[in-house]
Design an enzyme around this catalytic site. Structure first.
Site, PDB file in Angstrom:
ATOM      1  N   SER A  33       0.943  -1.235   0.039  1.00 12.95           N
ATOM      2  CA  SER A  33      -0.210  -0.221   0.016  1.00 12.95           C
ATOM      3  C   SER A  33       1.014   1.233  -0.163  1.00 12.95           C
ATOM      4  O   SER A  33       0.421   2.160  -0.681  1.00 12.95           O
ATOM      5  CB  SER A  33      -0.872   0.016   1.105  1.00 12.95           C
ATOM      6  OG  SER A  33      -1.869  -0.935   0.910  1.00 12.95           O
ATOM      7  N   LYS A  82     -10.063  -5.640  10.542  1.00 14.59           N
ATOM      8  CA  LYS A  82     -11.138  -4.873   9.820  1.00 14.59           C
ATOM      9  C   LYS A  82     -12.627  -4.908  10.766  1.00 14.59           C
ATOM     10  O   LYS A  82     -13.272  -3.965  10.421  1.00 14.59           O
ATOM     11  CB  LYS A  82     -11.328  -5.654   8.464  1.00 14.59           C
ATOM     12  CG  LYS A  82     -10.127  -5.297   7.613  1.00 14.59           C
ATOM     13  CD  LYS A  82     -10.402  -6.110   5.952  1.00 14.59           C
ATOM     14  CE  LYS A  82      -9.389  -6.018   5.267  1.00 14.59           C
ATOM     15  NZ  LYS A  82      -9.670  -6.341   4.047  1.00 14.59           N
ATOM     16  N   GLY A 144     -15.512 -20.072  -0.563  1.00 13.91           N
ATOM     17  CA  GLY A 144     -15.049 -19.572   0.403  1.00 13.91           C
ATOM     18  C   GLY A 144     -16.419 -18.860   1.465  1.00 13.91           C
ATOM     19  O   GLY A 144     -17.258 -18.280   0.454  1.00 13.91           O
ATOM     20  N   VAL A 171     -20.383 -25.874   5.141  1.00 11.62           N
ATOM     21  CA  VAL A 171     -21.749 -25.370   4.381  1.00 11.62           C
ATOM     22  C   VAL A 171     -22.614 -24.510   5.130  1.00 11.62           C
ATOM     23  O   VAL A 171     -23.110 -23.404   4.609  1.00 11.62           O
ATOM     24  CB  VAL A 171     -22.708 -26.557   3.707  1.00 11.62           C
ATOM     25  CG1 VAL A 171     -23.766 -26.054   2.775  1.00 11.62           C
ATOM     26  CG2 VAL A 171     -21.492 -27.466   3.124  1.00 11.62           C
ATOM     27  N   TYR A 234      -2.611 -13.160  -4.077  1.00 10.13           N
ATOM     28  CA  TYR A 234      -1.722 -12.793  -5.237  1.00 10.13           C
ATOM     29  C   TYR A 234      -0.386 -13.121  -4.757  1.00 10.13           C
ATOM     30  O   TYR A 234      -0.126 -13.325  -3.584  1.00 10.13           O
ATOM     31  CB  TYR A 234      -1.843 -11.026  -5.789  1.00 10.13           C
ATOM     32  CG  TYR A 234      -1.606 -10.306  -4.715  1.00 10.13           C
ATOM     33  CD1 TYR A 234      -2.551  -9.780  -3.834  1.00 10.13           C
ATOM     34  CD2 TYR A 234      -0.194  -9.878  -4.504  1.00 10.13           C
ATOM     35  CE1 TYR A 234      -2.227  -8.922  -2.959  1.00 10.13           C
ATOM     36  CE2 TYR A 234       0.217  -9.037  -3.334  1.00 10.13           C
ATOM     37  CZ  TYR A 234      -0.875  -8.403  -2.706  1.00 10.13           C
ATOM     38  OH  TYR A 234      -0.603  -7.705  -1.644  1.00 10.13           O
ATOM     39  N   GLY A 256      -5.035 -11.331  -7.157  1.00  9.30           N
ATOM     40  CA  GLY A 256      -5.588 -10.241  -6.793  1.00  9.30           C
ATOM     41  C   GLY A 256      -4.944  -8.994  -6.588  1.00  9.30           C
ATOM     42  O   GLY A 256      -5.322  -8.039  -5.862  1.00  9.30           O
TER      43      GLY A 256
HETATM   44  P1  ATR Z   1     -10.701 -14.545   5.745  1.00 11.09           P
HETATM   45  O1  ATR Z   1     -11.175 -13.517   6.584  1.00 11.09           O
HETATM   46  O2  ATR Z   1      -9.647 -14.104   4.902  1.00 11.09           O
HETATM   47  O3  ATR Z   1     -11.720 -14.610   4.715  1.00 11.09           O
HETATM   48  P2  ATR Z   1     -11.625 -16.880   7.322  1.00 11.09           P
HETATM   49  O4  ATR Z   1     -12.712 -16.067   7.659  1.00 11.09           O
HETATM   50  O5  ATR Z   1     -10.642 -17.656   8.181  1.00 11.09           O
HETATM   51  O6  ATR Z   1     -10.439 -15.826   6.478  1.00 11.09           O
HETATM   52  O7  ATR Z   1     -12.015 -17.741   6.183  1.00 11.09           O
HETATM   53  C1  ATR Z   1     -11.284 -18.527   5.323  1.00 11.09           C
HETATM   54  C2  ATR Z   1     -12.085 -19.300   4.290  1.00 11.09           C
HETATM   55  O8  ATR Z   1     -11.228 -20.234   3.422  1.00 11.09           O
HETATM   56  C3  ATR Z   1     -13.239 -20.238   4.966  1.00 11.09           C
HETATM   57  O9  ATR Z   1     -14.191 -20.225   3.842  1.00 11.09           O
HETATM   58  C4  ATR Z   1     -12.447 -21.577   5.163  1.00 11.09           C
HETATM   59  O10 ATR Z   1     -13.507 -22.626   4.939  1.00 11.09           O
HETATM   60  P3  ATR Z   1     -14.153 -23.070   6.132  1.00 11.09           P
HETATM   61  O11 ATR Z   1     -15.209 -22.078   6.481  1.00 11.09           O
HETATM   62  O12 ATR Z   1     -14.978 -24.221   5.824  1.00 11.09           O
HETATM   63  O13 ATR Z   1     -13.197 -23.350   7.027  1.00 11.09           O
HETATM   64  C5  ATR Z   1     -11.662 -21.466   3.571  1.00 11.09           C
HETATM   65  N1  ATR Z   1     -10.546 -22.495   3.441  1.00 11.09           N
HETATM   66  C6  ATR Z   1      -9.538 -22.342   4.212  1.00 11.09           C
HETATM   67  N2  ATR Z   1      -8.762 -23.432   3.837  1.00 11.09           N
HETATM   68  C7  ATR Z   1      -9.326 -24.079   2.904  1.00 11.09           C
HETATM   69  C8  ATR Z   1      -8.899 -25.268   2.115  1.00 11.09           C
HETATM   70  N3  ATR Z   1      -7.812 -25.888   2.260  1.00 11.09           N
HETATM   71  N4  ATR Z   1     -10.025 -25.618   1.390  1.00 11.09           N
HETATM   72  C9  ATR Z   1     -11.132 -25.089   1.110  1.00 11.09           C
HETATM   73  N5  ATR Z   1     -11.417 -24.080   1.851  1.00 11.09           N
HETATM   74  C10 ATR Z   1     -10.395 -23.252   2.525  1.00 11.09           C
END
Ligand code: ATR
Length: 289
Positions: A33, A82, A144, A171, A234, A256
């Protein structure tokens, strides 16, 4: 609080102190940034300074007050603050309220703190303006259901896609998100197994899987013809998701970095009232500048 990263100042006017901006995070040392905002300020000849501020995980509110006391005009917020920034803001933009998170703060002249979220608009700008991807009437899949995804759903739905599907390992988290955004447009939540036999025009990876060198468990034949794969992460080389996507039929793969620059441009617009040119800034960052 102490300062990491380079200080940024354009010497447009040596007689007045530069307007101060920053990004607060932990970690924040490798933030791009400061370099991005330095290039923005140069475009307009603005006299501003943008620093990366490392903040203790339990010291966010204190750091904000210190920055304000030092004359800060506004700042960006990155991981993990955030949500705290969202709580701290006195007033919120609609898109920040929808995102449930704040990535941009502006100190108002009446002492109030205004919170905005430019992440989703940044993603949509990168897709539509930089990559020429039309979202209206297209089938979009978002992978995600964490904070990163929540931040982009509102602006994506505003583009009126034919379908917006959220797939997540857990889910129930995807279902909660779909419920929260249901009044804004057609949105559906599924598990990865439910994707078998479905095809999408745009697939956006908003999971943190790439950080661990992993790819979400996606079925083959996910991409429609001319499909775009986009990773909100990215790096110096294609993310594991983008490598997978190119091997499995995506026409275009984009990371990204463009989203990062576009969300920064939206923040700059909020602070300074002008939106910087971004294409050359993205190109310079790709070259390591
Ligand atoms: P952020 O704030 O960056 O979104 P987060 O709230 O911890 O971080 O969310 C991470 C996301 O990546 C979640 O959707 C997580 O899936 P789960 O909710 O089932 O945990 C997803 N995620 C992380 N590692 C993953 C993997 N190896 N395969 C699929 N989904 C993954």
């Amino acid at each position: 609080m102490h300062i990491q990263g380079g200080q940024v100042a354009t010497k447009a006017d040596k007689d007045t102190a530069p307007a101060r901006y920053a990004v607060m995070g932990n970690p924040v040392a490798h933030s791009k940034s400061p370099a991005i905002h330095k290039q923005f300020a140069h475009q307009f000849g603005h006299n501003l300074e943008y620093t990366a501020l490392w903040v203790d995980t339990d010291g966010f509110a204190e750091a904000v007050e210190q920055f304000r006391a030092e004359g800060g005009k506004g700042f960006n917020i990155t991981v993990p603050f955030k949500l705290e920034a969202f709580e701290l803001a006195d007033n919120l933009s609609d898109r920040a309220r929808l995102a449930g998170a704040v990535n941009t703060i502006r100190f108002e002249s009446d002492g109030k703190i205004f919170g905005d979220n430019t992440d989703g608009t940044g993603l949509v700008h990168d897709l539509t303006k930089n990559l020429g991807v039309h979202l209206r009437g297209r089938k979009i899949l978002v992978l995600g259901a964490g904070g990163a995804v929540r931040g982009v759903l509102g602006p994506l739905l505003k583009q009126n896609p034919a379908a917006l599907v959220i797939a997540n390992r857990t889910v129930s988290k995807a279902k909660d998100l779909a419920k929260a955004f249901a009044q804004l447009g057609k949105i559906e939540a599924v598990g990865y197994d439910d994707l078998v036999g479905k095809r999408f025009d745009v697939v956006i990876n908003g999971t943190s899987a790439s950080l661990k060198g992993e790819v979400p468990p996606l079925p083959v034949n996910l991409f429609a013809s001319n499909a775009v794969a986009y990773d909100m992460m990215y790096g110096d080389k294609p993310t594991p998701f983008l490598e997978w996507a190119m091997l499995h039929g995506a026409e275009t793969a984009a990371d990204g970095l463009g989203m990062l620059v576009e969300q920064a441009a939206e923040s700059y617009l909020l602070w300074r009232g002008v939106r910087p040119e971004t294409k050359h800034v993205i190109a310079a960052l790709r070259k390591g500048g």
